[in-house]
Design a protein around this motif. Structure first.
Motif, PDB file in Angstrom:
ATOM      1  N   MET A   1       0.838  -1.203   0.000  1.00 33.60           N
ATOM      2  CA  MET A   1       0.000   0.000   0.000  1.00 33.60           C
ATOM      3  C   MET A   1       0.874   1.255   0.000  1.00 33.60           C
ATOM      4  N   PRO A   2       0.383   2.355  -0.581  1.00 35.86           N
ATOM      5  CA  PRO A   2       1.130   3.616  -0.530  1.00 35.86           C
ATOM      6  C   PRO A   2       1.295   4.086   0.911  1.00 35.86           C
ATOM      7  N   ALA A   3       2.323   4.873   1.138  1.00 31.07           N
ATOM      8  CA  ALA A   3       2.599   5.364   2.494  1.00 31.07           C
ATOM      9  C   ALA A   3       1.404   6.117   3.066  1.00 31.07           C
ATOM     10  N   SER A   4       0.694   6.831   2.207  1.00 35.26           N
ATOM     11  CA  SER A   4      -0.460   7.614   2.679  1.00 35.26           C
ATOM     12  C   SER A   4      -1.568   6.730   3.228  1.00 35.26           C
ATOM     13  N   VAL A   5      -1.580   5.467   2.808  1.00 39.93           N
ATOM     14  CA  VAL A   5      -2.597   4.524   3.272  1.00 39.93           C
ATOM     15  C   VAL A   5      -2.075   3.682   4.429  1.00 39.93           C
ATOM     16  N   GLN A   6      -0.789   3.384   4.406  1.00 40.71           N
ATOM     17  CA  GLN A   6      -0.197   2.508   5.426  1.00 40.71           C
ATOM     18  C   GLN A   6      -0.402   3.032   6.847  1.00 40.71           C
ATOM     19  N   LYS A   7      -0.448   4.343   7.001  1.00 39.82           N
ATOM     20  CA  LYS A   7      -0.611   4.892   8.357  1.00 39.82           C
ATOM     21  C   LYS A   7      -1.976   4.566   8.953  1.00 39.82           C
ATOM     22  N   TYR A   8      -2.920   4.121   8.116  1.00 44.31           N
ATOM     23  CA  TYR A   8      -4.247   3.729   8.607  1.00 44.31           C
ATOM     24  C   TYR A   8      -4.402   2.205   8.648  1.00 44.31           C
ATOM     25  N   ARG A   9      -3.281   1.499   8.696  1.00 41.92           N
ATOM     26  CA  ARG A   9      -3.296   0.047   8.623  1.00 41.92           C
ATOM     27  C   ARG A   9      -4.224  -0.586   9.649  1.00 41.92           C
ATOM     28  N   ASP A  10      -4.195  -0.094  10.881  1.00 44.89           N
ATOM     29  CA  ASP A  10      -5.002  -0.720  11.928  1.00 44.89           C
ATOM     30  C   ASP A  10      -6.492  -0.634  11.628  1.00 44.89           C
ATOM     31  N   GLN A  11      -6.908   0.327  10.801  1.00 43.04           N
ATOM     32  CA  GLN A  11      -8.317   0.458  10.440  1.00 43.04           C
ATOM     33  C   GLN A  11      -8.677  -0.256   9.139  1.00 43.04           C
ATOM     34  N   LEU A  12      -7.693  -0.368   8.240  1.00 44.07           N
ATOM     35  CA  LEU A  12      -7.985  -0.848   6.889  1.00 44.07           C
ATOM     36  C   LEU A  12      -7.532  -2.271   6.585  1.00 44.07           C
ATOM     37  N   GLU A  13      -6.641  -2.821   7.383  1.00 42.01           N
ATOM     38  CA  GLU A  13      -6.116  -4.152   7.066  1.00 42.01           C
ATOM     39  C   GLU A  13      -7.240  -5.180   6.952  1.00 42.01           C
ATOM     40  N   ASN A  14      -7.206  -5.959   5.870  1.00 40.43           N
ATOM     41  CA  ASN A  14      -8.222  -6.979   5.554  1.00 40.43           C
ATOM     42  C   ASN A  14      -9.586  -6.374   5.209  1.00 40.43           C
ATOM     43  N   ARG A  15      -9.623  -5.071   4.994  1.00 38.24           N
ATOM     44  CA  ARG A  15     -10.901  -4.426   4.674  1.00 38.24           C
ATOM     45  C   ARG A  15     -10.815  -3.590   3.399  1.00 38.24           C
ATOM     46  N   CYS A  16      -9.720  -3.690   2.671  1.00 42.88           N
ATOM     47  CA  CYS A  16      -9.574  -2.867   1.479  1.00 42.88           C
ATOM     48  C   CYS A  16      -8.768  -3.594   0.412  1.00 42.88           C
ATOM     49  N   LEU A  17      -8.800  -3.058  -0.784  1.00 43.18           N
ATOM     50  CA  LEU A  17      -8.064  -3.608  -1.916  1.00 43.18           C
ATOM     51  C   LEU A  17      -7.252  -2.507  -2.579  1.00 43.18           C
ATOM     52  N   LEU A  18      -6.066  -2.877  -3.048  1.00 39.58           N
ATOM     53  CA  LEU A  18      -5.280  -1.977  -3.868  1.00 39.58           C
ATOM     54  C   LEU A  18      -5.528  -2.364  -5.323  1.00 39.58           C
ATOM     55  N   VAL A  19      -6.033  -1.448  -6.113  1.00 45.13           N
ATOM     56  CA  VAL A  19      -6.407  -1.771  -7.489  1.00 45.13           C
ATOM     57  C   VAL A  19      -5.535  -1.018  -8.484  1.00 45.13           C
ATOM     58  N   LYS A  20      -5.435  -1.562  -9.685  1.00 46.93           N
ATOM     59  CA  LYS A  20      -4.676  -0.927 -10.746  1.00 46.93           C
ATOM     60  C   LYS A  20      -5.579  -0.705 -11.954  1.00 46.93           C
ATOM     61  N   ASN A  21      -5.313   0.348 -12.675  1.00 39.35           N
ATOM     62  CA  ASN A  21      -6.026   0.624 -13.915  1.00 39.35           C
ATOM     63  C   ASN A  21      -5.310  -0.123 -15.039  1.00 39.35           C
ATOM     64  N   LEU A  22      -5.956  -1.143 -15.596  1.00 38.53           N
ATOM     65  CA  LEU A  22      -5.333  -2.003 -16.590  1.00 38.53           C
ATOM     66  C   LEU A  22      -6.127  -2.017 -17.886  1.00 38.53           C
ATOM     67  N   LYS A  23      -5.425  -2.307 -18.952  1.00 44.47           N
ATOM     68  CA  LYS A  23      -6.075  -2.593 -20.223  1.00 44.47           C
ATOM     69  C   LYS A  23      -6.324  -4.095 -20.278  1.00 44.47           C
ATOM     70  N   VAL A  24      -7.583  -4.511 -20.245  1.00 44.22           N
ATOM     71  CA  VAL A  24      -7.916  -5.935 -20.245  1.00 44.22           C
ATOM     72  C   VAL A  24      -8.002  -6.437 -21.685  1.00 44.22           C
ATOM     73  N   PHE A  25      -7.318  -7.525 -21.954  1.00 40.18           N
ATOM     74  CA  PHE A  25      -7.293  -8.070 -23.309  1.00 40.18           C
ATOM     75  C   PHE A  25      -8.582  -8.825 -23.612  1.00 40.18           C
ATOM     76  N   PRO A  26      -9.121  -8.676 -24.822  1.00 42.48           N
ATOM     77  CA  PRO A  26     -10.412  -9.319 -25.172  1.00 42.48           C
ATOM     78  C   PRO A  26     -10.249 -10.797 -25.519  1.00 42.48           C
ATOM     79  N   VAL A  27      -9.547 -11.517 -24.641  1.00 42.35           N
ATOM     80  CA  VAL A  27      -9.263 -12.940 -24.869  1.00 42.35           C
ATOM     81  C   VAL A  27      -9.472 -13.697 -23.568  1.00 42.35           C
ATOM     82  N   GLU A  28     -10.115 -14.843 -23.649  1.00 37.98           N
ATOM     83  CA  GLU A  28     -10.207 -15.735 -22.498  1.00 37.98           C
ATOM     84  C   GLU A  28      -9.204 -16.861 -22.713  1.00 37.98           C
TER      85      GLU A  28
END
Length: 214
Positions: free
Chosen positions: A1-28
């Protein structure tokens, strides 16, 4: 997690997701260890799967000598995915990405298959989806190895030469085929069908994880 989020670890751990903006390929990226479903239907007609020519004399539900990478297009909602030859993926995403998707998919399937085998489960086939970030790095996206994306069989019930009873969404597929569902009209599923599908999902979860979701 970014440093700005890590300081809230005791409140957010196991309750949040880190997501990325990706280009999803049109293939299964479908990987098959056994010949069944649409692969079996094509094999009976053309002795191939995704236009990959296979040996003569294969039986329904028979295992392949090694996992077979059989991709499909990822269709829009309301349309149908189309099985395609691996060479077609090169045309869609480029040679390097196509190679990485195929190689990674087979590795993932092989590792998962061994894990499941030790639990008394056969993963007949599964599908993966991939995307890339702005630097071109490949990422595995979407659900992985769920009853919605995989075909699970009990090793103890497995018999070559016949259709297997699945602990996945195949039960629902079979019901929809039996009522000649047109894949376009919204329908209300009967409660007993919903219940039976749910029971299969819970059972495979227990077998693979050793945990009771209740």
């Amino acid at each position: 997690m970014p440093a700005s989020v890590q300081k809230y670890r005791d409140q957010l751990e196991n309750r949040c997701l880190l997501v990325k903006n990706l280009k999803v390929f049109p293939v299964e990226a479908v990987v098959r260890g056994y010949i069944t479903g649409s692969a079996w239907l094509e094999y009976k007609k053309k002795r191939s799967v995704c236009d990959i020519l296979l040996p003569e004399g294969l039986l329904e539900s028979q295992s392949f000598e090694k996992p077979l990478y059989t991709p499909s297009t990822k269709a829009e909602i309301g349309s149908h995915d189309e099985n395609i030859h691996p060479d077609k993926v090169v045309e869609i995403v480029g040679e390097k990405i196509a190679h990485d998707i195929a190689e990674t998919s087979v590795k993932l399937y092989s590792k998962a298959s061994k894990y499941a085998h030790d639990k008394g489960i056969i993963i007949a086939d599964t599908k993966f989806e991939f995307g890339a970030d702005s630097d071109g790095n490949l990422f595995l996206v979407d659900e992985v190895l769920t009853p919605d994306s995989s075909r699970f069989w009990l090793s103890s019930n497995y018999k070559v030469g016949e259709k297997q009873d699945s602990l996945d969404k195949q039960y629902l597929r079979d019901y929809l085929l039996s009522i000649e569902f047109d894949r376009k009209t919204s329908i209300q599923l009967p409660e007993n069908i919903v219940q039976k599908v749910s029971e299969r999902y819970v059972e495979i979860y227990k077998l693979l994880t050793g945990c009771d979701p209740s």
